[in-house]
Enzyme design. Sequence first.
Site, mmCIF file in Angstrom:
data_model
loop_
_atom_site.group_PDB
_atom_site.id
_atom_site.type_symbol
_atom_site.label_atom_id
_atom_site.label_comp_id
_atom_site.label_asym_id
_atom_site.label_seq_id
_atom_site.Cartn_x
_atom_site.Cartn_y
_atom_site.Cartn_z
ATOM 1 C CG HIS A 58 -0.206 -0.049 2.523
ATOM 2 N ND1 HIS A 58 -0.124 -1.170 3.301
ATOM 3 C CD2 HIS A 58 0.507 0.901 3.168
ATOM 4 C CE1 HIS A 58 0.585 -0.916 4.376
ATOM 5 N NE2 HIS A 58 0.990 0.325 4.315
HETATM 6 C C1 T46 Z 1 3.142 0.769 6.828
HETATM 7 C C2 T46 Z 1 3.893 -0.476 7.094
HETATM 8 C C3 T46 Z 1 5.365 -0.253 7.202
HETATM 9 C C4 T46 Z 1 -3.794 -0.337 13.749
HETATM 10 O O1 T46 Z 1 -4.847 -0.585 14.345
HETATM 11 N N1 T46 Z 1 -3.025 0.729 14.104
HETATM 12 C C5 T46 Z 1 -1.863 1.033 13.473
HETATM 13 O O2 T46 Z 1 -1.202 2.026 13.846
HETATM 14 C C6 T46 Z 1 -1.444 0.189 12.395
HETATM 15 C C7 T46 Z 1 -0.140 0.514 11.667
HETATM 16 C C8 T46 Z 1 -2.206 -0.876 12.048
HETATM 17 N N2 T46 Z 1 -3.349 -1.148 12.725
HETATM 18 C C9 T46 Z 1 -4.142 -2.340 12.359
HETATM 19 C C10 T46 Z 1 -4.735 -2.290 10.962
HETATM 20 C C11 T46 Z 1 -4.771 -3.742 10.561
HETATM 21 O O3 T46 Z 1 -5.968 -4.345 11.015
HETATM 22 O O4 T46 Z 1 -3.269 -3.461 12.372
HETATM 23 C C12 T46 Z 1 -3.611 -4.376 11.323
HETATM 24 C C13 T46 Z 1 -2.394 -4.658 10.439
HETATM 25 O O5 T46 Z 1 -2.055 -3.483 9.709
HETATM 26 P P1 T46 Z 1 -1.510 -3.538 8.220
HETATM 27 O O6 T46 Z 1 -2.059 -4.720 7.512
HETATM 28 O O7 T46 Z 1 -1.723 -2.201 7.597
HETATM 29 O O8 T46 Z 1 0.062 -3.796 8.467
HETATM 30 P P2 T46 Z 1 1.240 -3.734 7.417
HETATM 31 O O9 T46 Z 1 2.379 -4.411 8.068
HETATM 32 O O10 T46 Z 1 0.825 -4.219 6.077
HETATM 33 O O11 T46 Z 1 1.558 -2.159 7.234
HETATM 34 C C14 T46 Z 1 2.027 -1.405 8.339
HETATM 35 C C15 T46 Z 1 1.334 -0.054 8.370
HETATM 36 O O12 T46 Z 1 -0.077 -0.240 8.366
HETATM 37 C C16 T46 Z 1 1.711 0.825 7.211
HETATM 38 O O13 T46 Z 1 1.303 2.149 7.453
HETATM 39 O O14 T46 Z 1 3.633 1.667 6.169
HETATM 40 O O15 T46 Z 1 3.429 -1.206 8.236
#
Ligand code: T46
Length: 143
Positions: A58
């Site tokens: 993303h």
């Molecule tokens: C990024 C990369 C490096 C939250 O509730 N609070 C938060 O601050 C974050 C970051 C995530 N979440 C929840 C949202 C999803 O349900 O945690 C779950 C996993 O998040 P996500 O699938 O977005 O994780 P990554 O590892 O794909 O991405 C993350 C960050 O979301 C993103 O901003 O740049 O790490």
Amino acid sequence: MGRLLKEIIRNVALMSLRNNDGDYGLLVPIEENIDIPFAIKRVYYISKVPSGIERGFHAHKKLEQVLICVNGSVSILVDNGKEKTKVFLDDPKTGLYVGNKVWREMHDFSEGSVLLVLASELYTEEDYIRDYDDFLEAVLSKA
Ligand code: T46
């Protein structure tokens, strides 16, 4: 200024973090607007990633972040819509600045790796661009 910023593609930079590295261990201090180029509104870390799992895929409309692999290693693909590169993070003294409108993917988390992320904004799903074509459109409409 306690940081060295080296832009690797537009809106993405590697940072050498100031540190105390000695016989008794490593300490890396991080102060907002000093060691990183924004005020820190949120901190999170990613750990316990099973072998073979990839994350990210993303971009963000507004968010700026600094990624630091404080243990182990991870490869980060960064893509600003015009240029892309892969960065291998395995040094807790190195930060990867990722500006807004940069597509990122996280690959090859090593066992026991911990990725610390410092963010310029609070969490909101509305800031995410999760479709690659939408991302390219957002980049093209930026100018
Ligand atoms: C990024 C990369 C490096 C939250 O509730 N609070 C938060 O601050 C974050 C970051 C995530 N979440 C929840 C949202 C999803 O349900 O945690 C779950 C996993 O998040 P996500 O699938 O977005 O994780 P990554 O590892 O794909 O991405 C993350 C960050 O979301 C993103 O901003 O740049 O790490």
